[in-house]
Design an enzyme around this catalytic site. Structure first.
Site, short mmCIF file in Angstrom:
data_model
loop_
_atom_site.label_atom_id
_atom_site.label_comp_id
_atom_site.label_asym_id
_atom_site.label_seq_id
_atom_site.Cartn_x
_atom_site.Cartn_y
_atom_site.Cartn_z
CG ASP A 229 15.09 32.09 -25.83
OD1 ASP A 229 15.27 31.09 -26.20
OD2 ASP A 229 16.21 32.92 -25.74
CG ASP A 231 14.85 35.35 -21.41
OD1 ASP A 231 14.39 34.98 -22.80
OD2 ASP A 231 15.91 35.27 -20.83
CD1 TRP A 291 23.09 30.38 -22.86
CD2 TRP A 291 25.07 30.67 -23.78
NE1 TRP A 291 23.04 31.82 -23.21
CE2 TRP A 291 24.28 31.75 -24.12
CE3 TRP A 291 26.24 30.72 -24.20
CZ2 TRP A 291 24.73 32.77 -24.95
CZ3 TRP A 291 26.90 31.65 -25.16
CH2 TRP A 291 25.81 32.86 -25.26
CD GLU A 294 21.03 26.87 -28.54
OE1 GLU A 294 21.84 26.85 -28.08
OE2 GLU A 294 20.21 27.94 -28.38
CG MET A 321 16.19 38.52 -22.02
SD MET A 321 17.96 38.12 -22.17
CE MET A 321 18.12 37.77 -24.26
N1 UDH Z 1 16.10 28.34 -20.36
C1 UDH Z 1 15.44 28.08 -19.05
N2 UDH Z 1 16.19 27.74 -17.84
C2 UDH Z 1 17.32 27.71 -17.68
C3 UDH Z 1 18.23 28.01 -19.08
C4 UDH Z 1 17.46 28.26 -20.43
O1 UDH Z 1 14.06 28.23 -19.08
O2 UDH Z 1 17.94 27.45 -16.83
C5 UDH Z 1 15.52 28.57 -21.53
C6 UDH Z 1 14.84 29.86 -21.41
O3 UDH Z 1 13.58 29.85 -22.45
C7 UDH Z 1 15.66 31.11 -22.04
C8 UDH Z 1 16.43 30.05 -23.08
O4 UDH Z 1 16.35 28.99 -22.54
O5 UDH Z 1 15.04 32.15 -22.39
C9 UDH Z 1 17.90 30.61 -23.61
O6 UDH Z 1 18.62 30.96 -22.14
P1 UDH Z 1 19.30 32.30 -21.66
O7 UDH Z 1 17.99 33.08 -21.77
O8 UDH Z 1 19.94 31.95 -20.44
O9 UDH Z 1 20.29 32.69 -22.91
P2 UDH Z 1 20.71 33.99 -22.86
O10 UDH Z 1 19.61 35.23 -22.83
O11 UDH Z 1 20.75 33.78 -24.58
O12 UDH Z 1 21.98 34.20 -22.57
C10 UDH Z 1 20.38 34.88 -25.48
C11 UDH Z 1 20.79 34.71 -26.98
C12 UDH Z 1 22.30 35.08 -26.98
C13 UDH Z 1 22.98 34.85 -28.49
C14 UDH Z 1 22.81 33.42 -28.81
C15 UDH Z 1 24.11 32.73 -29.17
N3 UDH Z 1 24.43 31.87 -29.96
MN MN Z 2 17.70 35.01 -22.02
#
Ligand code: UDH
Ligand code: MN
Length: 383
Positions: A229, A231, A291, A294, A321
């Site tokens: 990811d 972030d 989201w 996967e 993060m």
């Molecule tokens: N990402 C982007 N741009 C976007 C959306 C996603 O670059 O508009 C990529 C990026 O690498 C990001 C990753 O997809 O770090 C995941 O998306 P997110 O950071 O929005 O996800 P989140 O932090 O998920 O919410 C953290 C893991 C949660 C548990 C997993 C559930 N199965």
């Molecule tokens: Mn994230």
């Protein structure tokens, strides 16, 4: 006529009894509903069925269900010698740590040491956003495409870092500035791939990881793939960006989740799979637009193909993060539970062997390789 002296007490007791019975009934109904939801989610999943017998028939306890799930899950976790390694005095078991020793007798003498000598352990992470030009100046040793090889020895690991990406430029800059020095100190033969998909298609993290894997292999014989990811910033350079015998989940302790796993079977964030693992599991599913889900799907594929889950040690696998909200083009995928329900049935035909995309641009920039693609959501969901 019988006169009750204690009528009010009896009435209070009756009301109390009725309230208690209603509460018990309510809790039972809530548990039953949650339980059937959870088992539906894990229906074609081995530890799902394994745990059903442990649950009381009349008062299914969902928290026990999760505890059992976790303990079974933990039995499946392998800790290799390399993952438990304390540096620098304890050399790791070679068969575990080595992703792939380069072939050819001439190279063997000049292999990098098993334990990279310049690791520092816990890191202070860089928060500032450098421009790409500043970054290029800061890391002049990088070759086009964000490629690097240790100058004085032959690396033991050919690693492609694959970052699914859209519209998070500051996060990307922070990641690159933190990741390059770590990977260099780990003496990896590596490149960083940023895979981005064109708008307006809903974001699909998993297909971008399949695409990154495929495009990286067109450039070089990478052996190990770290899906990352954008972030997540590593906080310890002893969390090695290498591939052990089994697929490895690397972002075990994230500050956002109080440095604990949010749930036992999580595989999202940062994970490592060899080329052989990817072929065995047919890569990720291509069908998760939006989201969530996967990474759970990949977890099922890993189980299904007889591989075990390996987790990086929690003391080292620490990440920050970068704060962010929910992105518009990455709304929660409401289909994810339906997809997960049939994940095992789909695994053989939905993945690397059905991957379709069009490369719009592929550029070898000074600090990363940029792969910009177009995917056809309708076609992918139909097939
Ligand atoms: N990402 C982007 N741009 C976007 C959306 C996603 O670059 O508009 C990529 C990026 O690498 C990001 C990753 O997809 O770090 C995941 O998306 P997110 O950071 O929005 O996800 P989140 O932090 O998920 O919410 C953290 C893991 C949660 C548990 C997993 C559930 N199965
Ligand atoms: Mn994230």
């Amino acid at each position: 006529m019988y006169v009750c002296d204690n009528c009010s007490t009896v009435r209070i007791l009756k009301v109390f009894l009725v309230i208690c019975l209603s509460l018990v009934l309510l809790q039972y109904l809530i548990n039953l509903a949650t339980y059937s939801y959870v088992t539906k989610f894990l229906k074609d999943d081995s530890y799902g069925s394994h745990n059903r017998s442990a649950i009381g028939l009349f008062f299914p306890d969902v928290s026990d269900f999760f505890k059992n799930l976790q303990s079974v899950q933990e039995k499946n976790v392998t800790r290799s010698a390399s993952e438990n390694l304390t540096l620098p005095s304890e050399p790791a078991n070679m068969t575990e740590i080595v992703t792939n020793i380069p072939s050819g007798k001439d190279d063997i003498g000049n292999l990098c040491p098993l334990v990279p000598p310049t690791l520092v352990g816990a890191l202070a992470t860089y928060k500032e956003v450098l421009s790409f030009e500043e970054m290029q100046k800061k890391y002049p040793e990088l070759q086009a495409g964000g490629r690097y090889k240790p100058p004085d020895c032959k690396s033991r690991h050919r690693v492609a870092i694959i970052v699914p990406y859209r519209n998070r430029e500051d996060q990307l800059k922070i990641l690159l500035n933190n990741l390059h020095p770590v990977l260099e100190r780990q003496q990896l033969d590596y490149a960083i791939y940023i895979t981005e998909m064109a708008m307006p298609t809903t974001f699909n993290r998993a297909i971008l990881m399949n695409i990154g894997y495929t495009e990286a292999l067109k450039d070089y014989d990478f052996q190990c793939f770290i899906f990352h990811d954008v972030d997540l910033i590593p906080e310890n350079d002893r969390n090695l960006y290498t591939c052990p015998e089994n697929p490895r989940h690397m972002s075990v302790a994230i500050d956002k989740f109080n440095y604990k796993l949010p749930y036992a079977a999580i595989f999202g964030g940062v994970s490592a799979l060899t080329k052989e693992h990817m072929i065995k599991v047919n890569g990720f599913s291509n069908k998760y637009f939006g989201w969530g889900g996967e990474d759970d799907d990949m977890m099922k594929r890993i189980q299904l193909s007889g591989l075990k889950l390996s987790r990086a040690p929690i003391e080292l696998a620490r990440y920050k993060m970068i704060k962010h909200g929910r992105d518009k083009a990455n709304e929660v995928n409401k289909q994810r539970f339906n997809l997960l329900y049939a994940a095992s049935k789909r695994a053989k035909k939905d993945g690397l062997n059905s991957l379709k995309y069009e490369v719009v641009k592929k550029e070898y920039k000074p600090t990363y390789t940029w792969v910009y693609v177009q995917v056809n959501q309708k076609e992918i969901m139909k097939s």
